[in-house]
Design a protein around this motif. Structure first.
Motif, short mmCIF file in Angstrom:
data_model
loop_
_atom_site.label_atom_id
_atom_site.label_comp_id
_atom_site.label_asym_id
_atom_site.label_seq_id
_atom_site.Cartn_x
_atom_site.Cartn_y
_atom_site.Cartn_z
N GLN A 383 0.97 -1.17 -0.24
CA GLN A 383 0.02 -0.09 -0.09
C GLN A 383 0.81 1.36 -0.12
O GLN A 383 0.32 2.23 -0.47
CB GLN A 383 -0.89 0.09 1.17
CG GLN A 383 -2.17 -0.93 1.05
CD GLN A 383 -2.95 -0.92 2.12
OE1 GLN A 383 -2.84 -0.37 3.19
NE2 GLN A 383 -4.41 -1.58 2.08
N TYR A 389 0.07 5.27 -0.26
CA TYR A 389 -0.38 5.81 1.29
C TYR A 389 0.83 5.77 1.86
O TYR A 389 1.81 5.13 1.98
CB TYR A 389 -1.34 4.94 1.73
CG TYR A 389 -2.80 5.00 0.76
CD1 TYR A 389 -3.55 5.99 1.20
CD2 TYR A 389 -2.82 3.95 -0.14
CE1 TYR A 389 -4.88 6.17 0.57
CE2 TYR A 389 -4.11 4.23 -0.87
CZ TYR A 389 -5.15 5.13 -0.54
OH TYR A 389 -6.11 5.26 -1.10
N ILE A 393 -1.15 6.36 7.80
CA ILE A 393 -2.54 5.88 7.52
C ILE A 393 -2.42 4.54 7.85
O ILE A 393 -3.00 3.57 8.25
CB ILE A 393 -2.87 6.13 6.18
CG1 ILE A 393 -3.08 7.77 6.08
CG2 ILE A 393 -4.06 5.51 5.73
CD1 ILE A 393 -4.17 8.38 6.82
N THR A 394 -1.06 3.55 7.44
CA THR A 394 -0.87 2.24 7.32
C THR A 394 -0.84 1.87 8.76
O THR A 394 -1.23 0.96 9.10
CB THR A 394 0.13 1.75 6.35
OG1 THR A 394 1.37 2.50 6.55
CG2 THR A 394 -0.10 2.14 4.81
N VAL A 418 -10.23 8.42 4.63
CA VAL A 418 -9.07 8.00 4.00
C VAL A 418 -8.76 6.35 4.20
O VAL A 418 -8.22 5.95 3.01
CB VAL A 418 -7.71 8.70 4.55
CG1 VAL A 418 -6.56 8.38 3.78
CG2 VAL A 418 -7.95 10.24 4.37
N ARG A 419 -8.95 5.85 5.16
CA ARG A 419 -8.55 4.59 5.41
C ARG A 419 -9.68 3.52 4.52
O ARG A 419 -9.24 2.60 4.31
CB ARG A 419 -8.49 4.17 6.97
CG ARG A 419 -7.32 4.61 7.70
CD ARG A 419 -7.06 4.13 8.88
NE ARG A 419 -8.05 4.41 9.99
CZ ARG A 419 -8.90 3.65 10.68
NH1 ARG A 419 -8.94 2.32 10.21
NH2 ARG A 419 -9.79 4.09 11.55
N MET A 422 -8.55 3.70 1.01
CA MET A 422 -7.09 2.92 0.82
C MET A 422 -7.63 1.14 1.04
O MET A 422 -7.21 0.60 0.16
CB MET A 422 -6.33 3.27 2.22
CG MET A 422 -5.09 2.10 2.06
SD MET A 422 -4.10 2.51 3.59
CE MET A 422 -4.76 1.66 4.62
N LYS A 447 0.15 9.47 -1.28
CA LYS A 447 -1.10 10.00 -0.97
C LYS A 447 -1.06 10.42 0.60
O LYS A 447 -1.52 9.52 1.52
CB LYS A 447 -2.17 9.28 -1.16
CG LYS A 447 -2.24 8.69 -2.84
CD LYS A 447 -3.22 7.50 -3.06
CE LYS A 447 -3.38 7.08 -4.55
NZ LYS A 447 -4.24 5.95 -4.67
#
Length: 454
Positions: A383, A389, A393-394, A418-419, A422, A447
């Motif tokens: 990701q 990303y 976020i991850t 956003v998640r 994703m 992103k």
């Protein structure tokens, strides 16, 4: 009148000279041997030691005794045996006598002190490391969450090594230096990991001993830092390239495990970022099909400062479809992966491991290539590298506690939009990898979250 069988004189019948020899206080060893035998026990004072006596029996046995007043109960008089002559010499008897006087000066009864020492000695030899370790392991299996099969094997293997050298030693006699040397030797003989595992088991056993009052302190906790070689913190094997991951997905589709739900669980592992334990313990009550979210308390998040205690995972349409199909099988049960044969009523995590270790990958299986936990690393890596990303976020999707500049953790709903985007993109990317429509070239265009991180 009964006739005396030993023909020894009584005190009543002795002559004045005989009585003078008998009553003369003892100053030298040769005087002890010269004392006559009588038809009854009698005691002679030891010169210069008030209360120290020699008791002489008709059999010829001679015993040193100490007569004293109890240091607390002043009306109580005690005669304490010091030892038999000649095993205990006159000189040694006097030394023991003065030791008793020192105890009495401190308000301690020598007899009670000796009995306590004997009890301590008996307890010491009854509480060898091996016996205490057996008690610890028995309690470990009876109270709280039981260790896994692999963990239990490690415990038993380490105890075998430890008991071979230290098992018969009273646990209170095992000091830090001795234990540290043992672990260091074990690292040299059997490897770094074995020495570290032995230290872990020793630590558990001594914590148990402290809790039971067998020792005051845990010597393992006093090991100097870096005194043992550090274990290599190897990451779980994970596939992070699209072509190989696509092959993994195709192999999962072709697996034929004993429990079909194993394949379903593997597919959800790929789609959700979740740990295998959380997937197997997934509850229908935690899934909101309308919001397309799974809200739950991660099993490994309890009590950990680096993990959130509640996590929201957005569910892509592909994950929703899988769960709707699974609902037809287990929707009337509490758990998504209900298993009546398992004591907990859920799919055992070992089934997931077994599937990867015994199926697919052109007959070679995925042992040491990819693990259930590896799906998290696969998702995070691809990701970031393939879908662009950023790490914040991850990491939030992994359930790691992220702290903003004010020292506060982001809420479980932070960046949910956003998640969600994703996870939907990730599910589509999975479909492309399964169809072998993705190459291994990295086209990263990060992103970043639109909100300011603060």
């Amino acid at each position: 009148m009964a006739k005396q069988s030993n023909n020894l004189p009584s005190i009543k019948d002795e002559s004045a000279d005989h009585q003078q020899v008998r009553l003369q206080p003892i100053e030298y060893d040769k005087q002890i041997k010269a004392k006559p035998l009588m038809s009854a026990d009698y005691e002679i004072n030891i010169a210069g030691c008030d209360g120290l006596l020699l008791r002489i029996r008709p059999s010829g046995k001679r015993e040193f005794r100490h007569r004293y007043t109890h240091p607390i109960i002043r009306t109580k008089r005690t005669r304490l045996s010091i030892g038999d002559y000649p095993a205990v010499s006159l000189k040694r008897a006097k030394e023991l006598y003065y030791d008793n006087l020192s105890l009495l000066a401190d308000g301690i009864d020598p007899k009670e002190h000796r009995e306590q020492q004997q009890r301590n000695l008996e307890n010491s030899y009854n509480n060898t490391f091996k016996k205490v370790a057996e008690q610890w392991l028995e309690r470990r299996l009876a109270v709280g969450k039981k260790p896994s099969v692999s963990t239990l094997k490690t415990y038993n293997r380490m105890l075998k090594y430890i008991n071979a050298k230290l098992g018969d030693v009273p646990i209170e006699q095992l000091k830090m230096t001795m234990l540290l040397t043992f672990c260091q030797d074990l690292q040299e003989e059997r490897g770094i990991e074995v020495g570290q595992d032995a230290k872990t088991v020793l630590n558990y056993v001594f914590d148990h001993a402290v809790n039971r009052g067998l020792v005051e302190l845990n010597p393992v906790r006093a090991f100097p830092s870096r005194s043992l070689e550090a274990s290599a913190n190897k990451p779980k094997p994970a596939i992070t390239t699209p072509s190989e991951f696509g092959q993994l997905l195709r192999d999962i589709d072709q697996m034929t495990p004993r429990q079909p739900s194993t394949i379903t669980a593997l597919k959800l592992l790929a789609l959700t970022y979740a740990r295998v334990g959380d997937i197997c313990a997934m509850k229908w009550a935690d899934i909101d099909f309308n919001a397309k979210q799974w809200t739950f308390e991660p099993l490994k998040g309890k009590g950990r400062k680096d993990m959130v205690d509640e996590l929201v995972i957005p569910l892509a349409p592909q994950a929703i479809a899988i769960l709707q199909e699974q609902h037809k099988q287990t929707g009337n049960h509490e758990f998504v992966f209900h298993s009546p044969k398992n004591k907990k009523g859920i799919l055992p995590t070992g089934r997931i491991n077994y599937a990867l270790n015994h199926y697919g990958n052109n007959g070679k299986t995925y042992l040491d290539v990819h693990t259930p936990h590896g799906f998290r690393a696969s998702a995070k890596t691809m990701q970031m590298e393939r879908l662009g990303y950023d790490e914040l976020i991850t990491e939030m999707q992994l359930g790691h506690k992220m702290i903003n500049k004010y020292g506060r953790a982001y809420s479980r709903f932070k960046f949910i939009e956003v998640r969600t985007k994703m996870m939907n993109e990730w599910a589509d990317y999975i479909d492309k990898m399964r169809a072998n429509k993705i190459d291994n070239v990295i086209y990263a265009n990060f992103k970043h979250a639109e909100q300011k991180q603060g």
